[in-house]
Write a protein that holds these residues in place. Structure first.
Motif, PDB file in Angstrom:
ATOM      1  N   GLN A  69      -7.605   3.917 -13.285  1.00  0.00           N
ATOM      2  CA  GLN A  69      -6.339   4.613 -13.083  1.00  0.00           C
ATOM      3  C   GLN A  69      -5.848   4.287 -11.690  1.00  0.00           C
ATOM      4  OE1 GLN A  69      -7.031   8.807 -13.476  1.00  0.00           O
ATOM      5  NE2 GLN A  69      -8.309   8.933 -11.685  1.00  0.00           N
ATOM      6  N   GLY A  70      -4.566   4.414 -11.479  1.00  0.00           N
ATOM      7  CA  GLY A  70      -4.046   4.115 -10.170  1.00  0.00           C
ATOM      8  C   GLY A  70      -2.574   4.471 -10.061  1.00  0.00           C
ATOM      9  N   GLU A  71      -2.077   4.334  -8.847  1.00  0.00           N
ATOM     10  CA  GLU A  71      -0.683   4.634  -8.606  1.00  0.00           C
ATOM     11  C   GLU A  71      -0.235   3.913  -7.341  1.00  0.00           C
ATOM     12  OE1 GLU A  71      -0.056   8.754  -7.665  1.00  0.00           O
ATOM     13  OE2 GLU A  71      -1.809   8.826  -6.386  1.00  0.00           O
ATOM     14  N   ALA A  72       1.073   3.821  -7.189  1.00  0.00           N
ATOM     15  CA  ALA A  72       1.674   3.293  -5.959  1.00  0.00           C
ATOM     16  C   ALA A  72       2.245   4.464  -5.196  1.00  0.00           C
ATOM     17  CB  ALA A  72       2.754   2.290  -6.291  1.00  0.00           C
ATOM     18  N   VAL A  73       1.931   4.526  -3.914  1.00  0.00           N
ATOM     19  CA  VAL A  73       2.387   5.618  -3.048  1.00  0.00           C
ATOM     20  C   VAL A  73       3.363   5.036  -2.033  1.00  0.00           C
ATOM     21  CG1 VAL A  73       1.617   7.366  -1.389  1.00  0.00           C
ATOM     22  CG2 VAL A  73       0.131   6.737  -3.335  1.00  0.00           C
ATOM     23  N   ALA A  74       4.530   5.671  -1.913  1.00  0.00           N
ATOM     24  CA  ALA A  74       5.521   5.204  -0.943  1.00  0.00           C
ATOM     25  C   ALA A  74       4.964   5.361   0.465  1.00  0.00           C
ATOM     26  CB  ALA A  74       6.819   5.995  -1.094  1.00  0.00           C
ATOM     27  N   VAL A  75       5.124   4.327   1.295  1.00  0.00           N
ATOM     28  CA  VAL A  75       4.603   4.344   2.653  1.00  0.00           C
ATOM     29  C   VAL A  75       5.536   5.085   3.598  1.00  0.00           C
ATOM     30  CG1 VAL A  75       3.961   2.892   4.606  1.00  0.00           C
ATOM     31  CG2 VAL A  75       3.252   2.252   2.310  1.00  0.00           C
ATOM     32  N   ALA A  76       6.819   4.892   3.451  1.00  0.00           N
ATOM     33  CA  ALA A  76       7.770   5.478   4.402  1.00  0.00           C
ATOM     34  C   ALA A  76       8.200   6.863   4.030  1.00  0.00           C
ATOM     35  CB  ALA A  76       8.984   4.592   4.538  1.00  0.00           C
ATOM     36  N   ALA A  81      -9.211  -8.645 -17.669  1.00  0.00           N
ATOM     37  CA  ALA A  81      -9.021  -8.019 -16.359  1.00  0.00           C
ATOM     38  C   ALA A  81      -7.967  -6.916 -16.368  1.00  0.00           C
ATOM     39  CB  ALA A  81      -8.631  -9.075 -15.328  1.00  0.00           C
ATOM     40  N   VAL A  82      -8.180  -5.948 -15.490  1.00  0.00           N
ATOM     41  CA  VAL A  82      -7.172  -4.941 -15.168  1.00  0.00           C
ATOM     42  C   VAL A  82      -6.277  -5.558 -14.103  1.00  0.00           C
ATOM     43  CG1 VAL A  82      -6.800  -2.661 -14.163  1.00  0.00           C
ATOM     44  CG2 VAL A  82      -8.765  -3.057 -15.672  1.00  0.00           C
ATOM     45  N   LEU A  83      -4.949  -5.453 -14.285  1.00  0.00           N
ATOM     46  CA  LEU A  83      -3.992  -5.989 -13.318  1.00  0.00           C
ATOM     47  C   LEU A  83      -3.193  -4.865 -12.700  1.00  0.00           C
ATOM     48  CD1 LEU A  83      -4.056  -8.290 -15.790  1.00  0.00           C
ATOM     49  CD2 LEU A  83      -2.436  -9.332 -14.254  1.00  0.00           C
ATOM     50  N   ALA A  84      -2.844  -5.008 -11.420  1.00  0.00           N
ATOM     51  CA  ALA A  84      -1.976  -4.039 -10.744  1.00  0.00           C
ATOM     52  C   ALA A  84      -1.240  -4.740  -9.612  1.00  0.00           C
ATOM     53  CB  ALA A  84      -2.785  -2.873 -10.192  1.00  0.00           C
ATOM     54  N   GLU A  85      -0.018  -4.289  -9.348  1.00  0.00           N
ATOM     55  CA  GLU A  85       0.765  -4.782  -8.221  1.00  0.00           C
ATOM     56  C   GLU A  85       1.504  -3.603  -7.604  1.00  0.00           C
ATOM     57  OE1 GLU A  85       4.272  -7.977  -7.058  1.00  0.00           O
ATOM     58  OE2 GLU A  85       3.270  -8.151  -8.980  1.00  0.00           O
ATOM     59  N   ALA A  86       1.502  -3.536  -6.279  1.00  0.00           N
ATOM     60  CA  ALA A  86       2.121  -2.402  -5.583  1.00  0.00           C
ATOM     61  C   ALA A  86       3.322  -2.851  -4.749  1.00  0.00           C
ATOM     62  CB  ALA A  86       1.106  -1.692  -4.704  1.00  0.00           C
ATOM     63  N   GLY A  87       4.287  -3.456  -5.409  1.00  0.00           N
ATOM     64  CA  GLY A  87       5.525  -3.800  -4.723  1.00  0.00           C
ATOM     65  C   GLY A  87       5.353  -4.897  -3.697  1.00  0.00           C
ATOM     66  N   TYR A  88       6.172  -4.818  -2.639  1.00  0.00           N
ATOM     67  CA  TYR A  88       6.141  -5.840  -1.603  1.00  0.00           C
ATOM     68  C   TYR A  88       6.746  -5.296  -0.317  1.00  0.00           C
ATOM     69  CZ  TYR A  88      11.114  -6.552  -2.595  1.00  0.00           C
ATOM     70  OH  TYR A  88      12.461  -6.370  -2.756  1.00  0.00           O
ATOM     71  N   ARG A  89       6.653  -6.085   0.729  1.00  0.00           N
ATOM     72  CA  ARG A  89       7.191  -5.754   2.044  1.00  0.00           C
ATOM     73  C   ARG A  89       6.612  -4.469   2.631  1.00  0.00           C
ATOM     74  NH1 ARG A  89      13.511  -7.316   1.096  1.00  0.00           N
ATOM     75  NH2 ARG A  89      13.137  -9.523   0.786  1.00  0.00           N
ATOM     76  N   GLY A  90       5.427  -4.099   2.232  1.00  0.00           N
ATOM     77  CA  GLY A  90       4.769  -2.936   2.811  1.00  0.00           C
ATOM     78  C   GLY A  90       5.412  -1.606   2.490  1.00  0.00           C
ATOM     79  N   GLU A  91       6.262  -1.560   1.459  1.00  0.00           N
ATOM     80  CA  GLU A  91       6.947  -0.318   1.109  1.00  0.00           C
ATOM     81  C   GLU A  91       6.063   0.635   0.306  1.00  0.00           C
ATOM     82  OE1 GLU A  91      10.353  -1.801  -0.942  1.00  0.00           O
ATOM     83  OE2 GLU A  91      11.305  -2.538   0.882  1.00  0.00           O
ATOM     84  N   TRP A  92       5.027   0.102  -0.307  1.00  0.00           N
ATOM     85  CA  TRP A  92       4.146   0.891  -1.167  1.00  0.00           C
ATOM     86  C   TRP A  92       2.701   0.575  -0.840  1.00  0.00           C
ATOM     87  CZ3 TRP A  92       6.509   4.299  -4.416  1.00  0.00           C
ATOM     88  CH2 TRP A  92       7.859   4.096  -4.648  1.00  0.00           C
ATOM     89  N   LEU A  93       1.847   1.527  -1.108  1.00  0.00           N
ATOM     90  CA  LEU A  93       0.409   1.342  -0.986  1.00  0.00           C
ATOM     91  C   LEU A  93      -0.186   1.613  -2.358  1.00  0.00           C
ATOM     92  CD1 LEU A  93      -2.146   0.926   0.732  1.00  0.00           C
ATOM     93  CD2 LEU A  93      -2.153   3.394   1.117  1.00  0.00           C
ATOM     94  N   GLY A  94      -0.840   0.634  -2.910  1.00  0.00           N
ATOM     95  CA  GLY A  94      -1.466   0.823  -4.218  1.00  0.00           C
ATOM     96  C   GLY A  94      -2.861   1.376  -4.054  1.00  0.00           C
ATOM     97  N   GLY A 124       0.344 -10.142  -6.783  1.00  0.00           N
ATOM     98  CA  GLY A 124       1.506 -10.099  -5.904  1.00  0.00           C
ATOM     99  C   GLY A 124       2.384 -11.294  -6.189  1.00  0.00           C
ATOM    100  N   GLY A 125       3.468 -11.374  -5.468  1.00  0.00           N
ATOM    101  CA  GLY A 125       4.349 -12.521  -5.617  1.00  0.00           C
ATOM    102  C   GLY A 125       5.591 -12.258  -6.426  1.00  0.00           C
ATOM    103  N   THR A 126       5.680 -11.076  -7.046  1.00  0.00           N
ATOM    104  CA  THR A 126       6.878 -10.790  -7.842  1.00  0.00           C
ATOM    105  C   THR A 126       7.683  -9.630  -7.272  1.00  0.00           C
ATOM    106  OG1 THR A 126       5.604  -9.373  -9.325  1.00  0.00           O
ATOM    107  CG2 THR A 126       5.894 -11.660  -9.989  1.00  0.00           C
ATOM    108  N   GLY A 127       7.084  -8.853  -6.382  1.00  0.00           N
ATOM    109  CA  GLY A 127       7.800  -7.743  -5.772  1.00  0.00           C
ATOM    110  C   GLY A 127       8.044  -6.582  -6.711  1.00  0.00           C
ATOM    111  N   THR A 128       7.197  -6.408  -7.707  1.00  0.00           N
ATOM    112  CA  THR A 128       7.363  -5.314  -8.659  1.00  0.00           C
ATOM    113  C   THR A 128       6.281  -4.262  -8.461  1.00  0.00           C
ATOM    114  OG1 THR A 128       6.015  -6.433 -10.316  1.00  0.00           O
ATOM    115  CG2 THR A 128       8.383  -6.830 -10.409  1.00  0.00           C
TER     116      THR A 128
END
Length: 136
Positions: free
Chosen positions: A129-136, A100-113, A84-88
């Motif tokens: 494998q993984g994905e980011a799912v929009a929360v709203a 290591a496997v790295l992943a980031e799911a955005g910021y401000r609670g807009e996405w759930l990784g 985290g820390g980049t908002g991407t």
């Protein structure tokens, strides 16, 4: 950090943050005993502390993607970094085999990784494998 038993493995979950957001001058209430350390040095210290106790090491880090890429390269005992820390939005990726496997799911609670990981008997990631799912 915390050590947890999971599916025949011992998993260490280590938390790490970058220095952004902390005052560089006089500490505010509740931060009088806070010492800021370089994120790589802190990760190195805590990964060394847990590596003899856990066969899977997961780093939850708000130090930023670039710093976490360096940590992944320098600390091969780390299996997964949720960064985290980049908002991407960063789908799970492994930049170098054996690191290591790295992943980031955005910021401000807009996405759930969400990420699915498969480990071998020794606790090393063999598929992910993984994905980011929009929360709203």
């Amino acid at each position: 950090y915390v050590l947890l038993p999971l599916a025949g493995h011992t998993v260490a979950i280590v938390g790490l943050t970058g220095s952004e957001g902390f005052p560089q001058t006089a500490p505010v209430a509740g931060q009088e005993n806070l010492t800021l350390t370089d994120p790589l040095d802190a990760a190195r210290e805590y990964v060394a502390a847990v590596s003899s106790q856990a066969d899977i090491i997961i780093l939850l880090s708000n130090a930023g993607l670039l710093v976490n890429q360096i940590i992944a390269q320098k600390l091969p005992d780390v299996d997964v970094i949720v960064t985290g820390g980049t908002g991407t939005l960063t789908a799970p990726i492994r930049y170098d085999e054996g690191h290591a496997v790295l992943a980031e799911a955005g910021y401000r609670g807009e996405w759930l990784g969400q990420m699915a990981l498969e480990f071998d008997a020794g606790g090393k990631v063999i598929s992910f494998q993984g994905e980011a799912v929009a929360v709203a």
